[in-house]
Design a protein around this motif. Structure first.
Motif, PDB file in Angstrom:
ATOM      1  N   GLY A  23       0.793  -1.212   0.000  1.00 37.83           N
ATOM      2  CA  GLY A  23       0.000   0.000   0.000  1.00 37.83           C
ATOM      3  C   GLY A  23       0.825   1.261   0.000  1.00 37.83           C
ATOM      4  N   CYS A  24       2.049   1.236   0.521  1.00 40.48           N
ATOM      5  CA  CYS A  24       2.828   2.463   0.597  1.00 40.48           C
ATOM      6  C   CYS A  24       4.305   2.136   0.766  1.00 40.48           C
ATOM      7  N   GLY A  25       5.115   3.100   0.409  1.00 39.89           N
ATOM      8  CA  GLY A  25       6.547   2.921   0.516  1.00 39.89           C
ATOM      9  C   GLY A  25       7.123   3.364   1.837  1.00 39.89           C
ATOM     10  N   GLY A  26       6.323   3.830   2.758  1.00 45.35           N
ATOM     11  CA  GLY A  26       6.806   4.192   4.076  1.00 45.35           C
ATOM     12  C   GLY A  26       6.818   5.678   4.305  1.00 45.35           C
ATOM     13  N   CYS A  27       5.659   6.241   4.468  1.00 48.00           N
ATOM     14  CA  CYS A  27       5.512   7.683   4.574  1.00 48.00           C
ATOM     15  C   CYS A  27       5.421   8.073   6.038  1.00 48.00           C
ATOM     16  N   SER A  28       6.525   8.397   6.650  1.00 52.17           N
ATOM     17  CA  SER A  28       6.494   8.670   8.074  1.00 52.17           C
ATOM     18  C   SER A  28       6.828  10.111   8.380  1.00 52.17           C
ATOM     19  N   LEU A  29       5.853  10.820   8.917  1.00 47.55           N
ATOM     20  CA  LEU A  29       6.099  12.178   9.376  1.00 47.55           C
ATOM     21  C   LEU A  29       6.975  12.163  10.608  1.00 47.55           C
ATOM     22  N   SER A  30       6.773  11.184  11.458  1.00 45.69           N
ATOM     23  CA  SER A  30       7.493  11.141  12.722  1.00 45.69           C
ATOM     24  C   SER A  30       8.984  10.935  12.532  1.00 45.69           C
ATOM     25  N   LYS A  31       9.375  10.347  11.420  1.00 50.47           N
ATOM     26  CA  LYS A  31      10.778  10.076  11.167  1.00 50.47           C
ATOM     27  C   LYS A  31      11.360  11.091  10.191  1.00 50.47           C
ATOM     28  N   CYS A  97      -2.317   7.331   8.728  1.00 51.82           N
ATOM     29  CA  CYS A  97      -2.244   6.299   9.757  1.00 51.82           C
ATOM     30  C   CYS A  97      -1.767   6.948  11.040  1.00 51.82           C
ATOM     31  N   VAL A  98      -2.611   6.896  12.053  1.00 49.42           N
ATOM     32  CA  VAL A  98      -2.317   7.491  13.354  1.00 49.42           C
ATOM     33  C   VAL A  98      -2.076   6.361  14.342  1.00 49.42           C
ATOM     34  N   ILE A  99      -0.927   6.410  15.001  1.00 45.16           N
ATOM     35  CA  ILE A  99      -0.591   5.408  16.005  1.00 45.16           C
ATOM     36  C   ILE A  99      -0.405   6.117  17.325  1.00 45.16           C
ATOM     37  N   ASN A 100      -1.210   5.722  18.305  1.00 44.51           N
ATOM     38  CA  ASN A 100      -1.200   6.339  19.633  1.00 44.51           C
ATOM     39  C   ASN A 100      -1.266   7.868  19.561  1.00 44.51           C
ATOM     40  N   GLY A 101      -2.156   8.363  18.698  1.00 43.75           N
ATOM     41  CA  GLY A 101      -2.430   9.788  18.638  1.00 43.75           C
ATOM     42  C   GLY A 101      -1.517  10.608  17.752  1.00 43.75           C
ATOM     43  N   LEU A 113       5.007  -2.025   7.792  1.00 41.10           N
ATOM     44  CA  LEU A 113       5.600  -0.920   8.556  1.00 41.10           C
ATOM     45  C   LEU A 113       4.843  -0.669   9.856  1.00 41.10           C
ATOM     46  N   ILE A 114       3.529  -0.738   9.788  1.00 39.35           N
ATOM     47  CA  ILE A 114       2.727  -0.552  11.000  1.00 39.35           C
ATOM     48  C   ILE A 114       3.034  -1.661  12.001  1.00 39.35           C
ATOM     49  N   TYR A 115       3.108  -2.891  11.520  1.00 41.66           N
ATOM     50  CA  TYR A 115       3.444  -4.024  12.388  1.00 41.66           C
ATOM     51  C   TYR A 115       4.795  -3.796  13.066  1.00 41.66           C
ATOM     52  N   GLU A 116       5.802  -3.414  12.291  1.00 47.19           N
ATOM     53  CA  GLU A 116       7.143  -3.174  12.859  1.00 47.19           C
ATOM     54  C   GLU A 116       7.105  -2.065  13.911  1.00 47.19           C
ATOM     55  N   GLU A 117       6.352  -1.023  13.643  1.00 50.02           N
ATOM     56  CA  GLU A 117       6.255   0.067  14.621  1.00 50.02           C
ATOM     57  C   GLU A 117       5.563  -0.400  15.890  1.00 50.02           C
TER      58      GLU A 117
END
Length: 123
Positions: A23-31, A97-101, A113-117
Motif C-alpha cells: 500500500g505504501c513505501g513508508g511515509c512517516s512524518l514522525s521520522k 495512519c495514526v498510532i497512539n495519537g 511498517l505498522i506491524y514493525e512500529e
C-alpha cells in the motif's frame, strides 16, 4: 487500564491505493520522511487496503495488543480529530495512519511498517 496500541486509519471510501502490495513505501512524518513510494498504478480501494491490514494484524502475534479503527474522512468533522488537522489542512495524501495519537504515515497503508512500529512500541 488499557495498554493497547491505538491505530486509526483515516481515508476515503473513494480513495484508491498506489498499487504496491503493502500500500505504501513508508511515509512517516514522525521520522522526518515524506511519501514518494505510492505512485504506481491504482489497484485497490481504501476499504480493501484496510481489510488487508485487519487480516494481516489478526493473524499476527500483536493482535491482542492493538485497537484499530477506520474513519471515512467524508463522514467525520476533521476538527473533532486534532491528530490529523495539520496533515489534512496541508493537503497530505490520504490515507493517514495514526498510532497512539500521532500521524505516523500518510499516502498509503503499509501493514508491514505498522506491524514493525507496533513491535517497537511493545518492546
Amino acid at each position: 487500564m488499557n495498554n493497547k496500541i491505538n491505530i486509526q486509519i483515516y481515508g476515503s471510501l473513494d480513495w484508491v491505493s498506489g498499487g504496491s502490495s503493502s500500500g505504501c513505501g513508508g511515509c512517516s512524518l514522525s521520522k522526518g520522511g515524506g511519501c514518494g513510494g505510492c505512485r504506481a498504478k491504482a489497484s485497490k480501494s481504501m476499504i480493501e487496503v484496510y481489510e488487508d491490514f485487519v487480516k494481516f494484524i489478526e493473524k499476527s502475534d500483536v493482535k491482542e495488543s492493538i485497537n484499530y479503527e477506520f474513519y471515512d474522512i467524508s463522514k467525520i468533522n476533521v476538527l473533532d480529530h486534532e491528530n490529523i488537522i495539520y496533515v489534512y489542512e496541508e493537503g497530505y495524501e490520504l490515507p493517514y495512519c495514526v498510532i497512539n495519537g500521532m500521524v505516523r504515515y500518510y499516502g498509503g497503508v503499509s501493514k508491514e511498517l505498522i506491524y514493525e512500529e507496533v513491535k517497537e512500541l511493545l518492546d
